[in-house]
Design a protein around this motif. Structure first.
Motif, short mmCIF file in Angstrom:
data_model
loop_
_atom_site.label_atom_id
_atom_site.label_comp_id
_atom_site.label_asym_id
_atom_site.label_seq_id
_atom_site.Cartn_x
_atom_site.Cartn_y
_atom_site.Cartn_z
N HIS A 1 35.65 52.12 33.96
CA HIS A 1 34.34 51.83 34.56
C HIS A 1 33.90 50.42 34.19
O HIS A 1 33.84 50.06 33.03
CB HIS A 1 33.30 52.84 34.09
CG HIS A 1 31.94 52.57 34.66
ND1 HIS A 1 31.59 52.92 35.94
CD2 HIS A 1 30.84 51.96 34.13
CE1 HIS A 1 30.34 52.55 36.18
NE2 HIS A 1 29.86 51.97 35.09
N ARG A 2 33.56 49.64 35.21
CA ARG A 2 33.01 48.30 35.01
C ARG A 2 31.91 48.06 36.05
O ARG A 2 31.86 48.73 37.09
CB ARG A 2 34.08 47.22 35.16
CG ARG A 2 35.15 47.24 34.08
CD ARG A 2 34.60 46.80 32.74
NE ARG A 2 35.64 46.71 31.73
CZ ARG A 2 36.01 47.71 30.95
NH1 ARG A 2 35.43 48.91 31.07
NH2 ARG A 2 36.95 47.55 30.04
N ALA B 1 39.24 46.32 41.92
CA ALA B 1 38.68 47.65 41.72
C ALA B 1 39.74 48.73 41.79
O ALA B 1 39.74 49.69 41.01
CB ALA B 1 37.59 47.91 42.75
N LEU B 2 40.67 48.60 42.75
CA LEU B 2 41.71 49.61 42.89
C LEU B 2 42.59 49.68 41.65
O LEU B 2 42.96 50.77 41.19
CB LEU B 2 42.56 49.30 44.13
CG LEU B 2 41.88 49.57 45.48
CD1 LEU B 2 42.73 49.02 46.62
CD2 LEU B 2 41.65 51.07 45.68
N ILE C 1 32.24 38.59 38.61
CA ILE C 1 31.97 38.77 37.19
C ILE C 1 32.15 40.26 36.89
O ILE C 1 31.50 41.11 37.49
CB ILE C 1 30.55 38.32 36.81
CG1 ILE C 1 30.35 36.85 37.18
CG2 ILE C 1 30.30 38.56 35.33
CD1 ILE C 1 28.93 36.37 36.96
N VAL C 2 33.06 40.55 35.97
CA VAL C 2 33.37 41.94 35.60
C VAL C 2 32.81 42.17 34.20
O VAL C 2 33.24 41.51 33.24
CB VAL C 2 34.89 42.19 35.63
CG1 VAL C 2 35.20 43.64 35.31
CG2 VAL C 2 35.46 41.82 37.00
N SER D 1 32.46 49.32 39.78
CA SER D 1 33.82 49.00 40.22
C SER D 1 34.38 50.06 41.15
O SER D 1 35.19 49.74 42.03
CB SER D 1 34.73 48.82 39.00
OG SER D 1 34.66 49.94 38.13
N ASP D 2 33.97 51.32 41.00
CA ASP D 2 34.51 52.36 41.88
C ASP D 2 34.01 52.22 43.30
O ASP D 2 34.57 52.82 44.22
CB ASP D 2 34.20 53.75 41.32
CG ASP D 2 32.71 53.98 41.17
OD1 ASP D 2 32.01 53.06 40.73
OD2 ASP D 2 32.24 55.09 41.50
#
Length: 402
Positions: free
Chosen positions: A160-161, A153-154, A196-197, A181-182
């Protein structure tokens, strides 16, 4: 050498008769703590807690007896089978498979995964795994300590995911979390986990099933790259043939992050994305964002657009692997070279400009190649000249350090 080595995949289901039979004869059992705690493990067997697979493989190779190795999921899918079968250990193994952790994660999410990319994230490969998540709309990430959901995430900052984080699959502590993700960087996650992204504005769900793992039916509908795009506002001297030469020198590939500075119509950026790379397209021109995102949508790929003028806009961008400088001259090339990408490609319309760019690249320690490209478009009906382009192509590569 061990008389017999059986690798047992474990997904939380009851052990098969083949797995129980192998365990009953085992004099050595290797696995994680939850594997070694299984009641079927013989109390007299030597137990090895898996940490370094290489060290464990050496101990198994030196064991006189029957060995069993446990692995989560399918041990032949990014698993221990590859390590155990490496030539330096000389082990022949029998495998009792199980449902892979990737398949289990997608099952928990209720999603198909034949169109997903699958990557392994270790601290040394984390950045490349993140670039795959930038470039594709569905990615399964097999994480490791130090390269988990928070770290993903970083490094995806600004992209955006949605994350589906599956912790400790198959155990009593299994948990599935869905979040953006944020938010993922604010949590502490338990190992092992699969992420899972999903998301992005690229390819859409294919109406028909695909035929190749990791690809949708939409990708590959258009053949080739660097095709002429009339009316898309290419810059001076920027022909389709120049774009083809630039792509050849850049060599974008999966896991790379490409900067396309002064992207113009986005032709090179879109082609690089179609070749599997993550792409950041940079341009300050009015209407550039709409032009480039429309081109990406038409091709069925995704990229990130950053509006601004180089070199200042480059300061907060993530580290690139390869860079095309489509505008800005020596000043922008110098700023790019400071970030030390593997390859830099640029062009110039005059010899003086080419010499200035080449000098900057050489001063920054790059090996520089320069060629004068001349392209003449001909009408195949009359063979009359239609257009002519003459441009200096500069390609630089960072020397390999040993």
């Amino acid at each position: 050498m061990a008389d017999r080595v059986t690798v047992i995949g474990w997904d939380g289901s009851p052990l098969t008769s083949a797995a129980r039979s192998a365990l009953s004869a085992a004099t050595l059992v290797a696995g994680a703590a939850h594997h070694l705690a299984l009641p079927e493990v013989p109390p007299t067997a030597e137990r090895i807690r898996l940490g370094s697979l290489g060290l464990a493989a050496r101990r198994i190779a030196g064991h006189r007896g029957t060995a069993v190795v446990f692995a989560d999921g399918d041990p032949g899918f990014f698993g221990v089978v590859r390590t155990l079968r490496a030539p330096e250990h000389g082990l022949e193994v029998e495998v009792v498979p199980a449902v892979s952790s990737v398949a289990a994660a997608f099952a928990r999410a209720g999603m198909p995964w034949d169109d997903a990319q699958v990557v392994v994230a270790h601290p040394r490969t984390l950045r490349r795994a993140v670039n795959v998540c930038r470039a594709h709309t569905k990615v399964a990430v097999l994480t490791s300590p130090g390269a988990g959901p928070a770290e993903l995430a970083l490094l995806l900052d600004g992209v955006h995911r949605t994350f589906v984080v599956c912790e400790e699959l198959g155990t009593e502590r299994e948990q599935v979390s869905v979040l953006t993700s944020d938010k993922a960087a604010d949590h502490s996650w338990r190992d092992p986990n699969v992420v899972i992204v999903i998301g992005g504005a690229g390819q859409t769900q294919a109406a028909e099933p695909g035929w190749l793992l990791g690809q949708s039916a939409a990708l590959g509908a258009d053949r080739g790259w660097a095709r002429p795009q009339p009316g898309e506002g290419e810059g001076e001297g920027e022909s389709a043939l120049l774009h083809a030469a630039q792509l050849a020198r850049l060599g974008p590939r999966a896991g790379d992050l490409v900067w396309d500075i002064g992207t113009g119509s986005g032709a090179v950026a879109v082609d690089a994305a179609a070749l599997g790379a993550a792409v950041i397209a940079v341009d300050a021109a009015p209407g550039a964002r709409e032009r480039v995102t429309a081109a990406a949508r038409k091709r069925g790929v995704q990229l990130q657009f950053v509006a601004g003028r180089a070199p200042h806009v480059l300061e907060n961008l993530p580290e690139p692997d390869v860079v095309r400088v489509g505008g800005g001259g020596a000043e922008v090339v110098a700023a790019v070279a400071e970030r030390r990408p593997e390859r830099i490609v640029s062009h110039a319309s005059t010899r003086d400009q080419a010499e200035a760019v080449g000098r900057v690249l050489t001063e920054h320690g790059y090996d520089v190649e320069c060629a004068l490209l001349q392209a003449v478009g001909l009408d195949p009906r009359t063979w009359a000249e239609q257009d002519r382009s003459v441009v200096f192509l500069l390609a630089a590569q960072r020397p390999v350090t040993r």
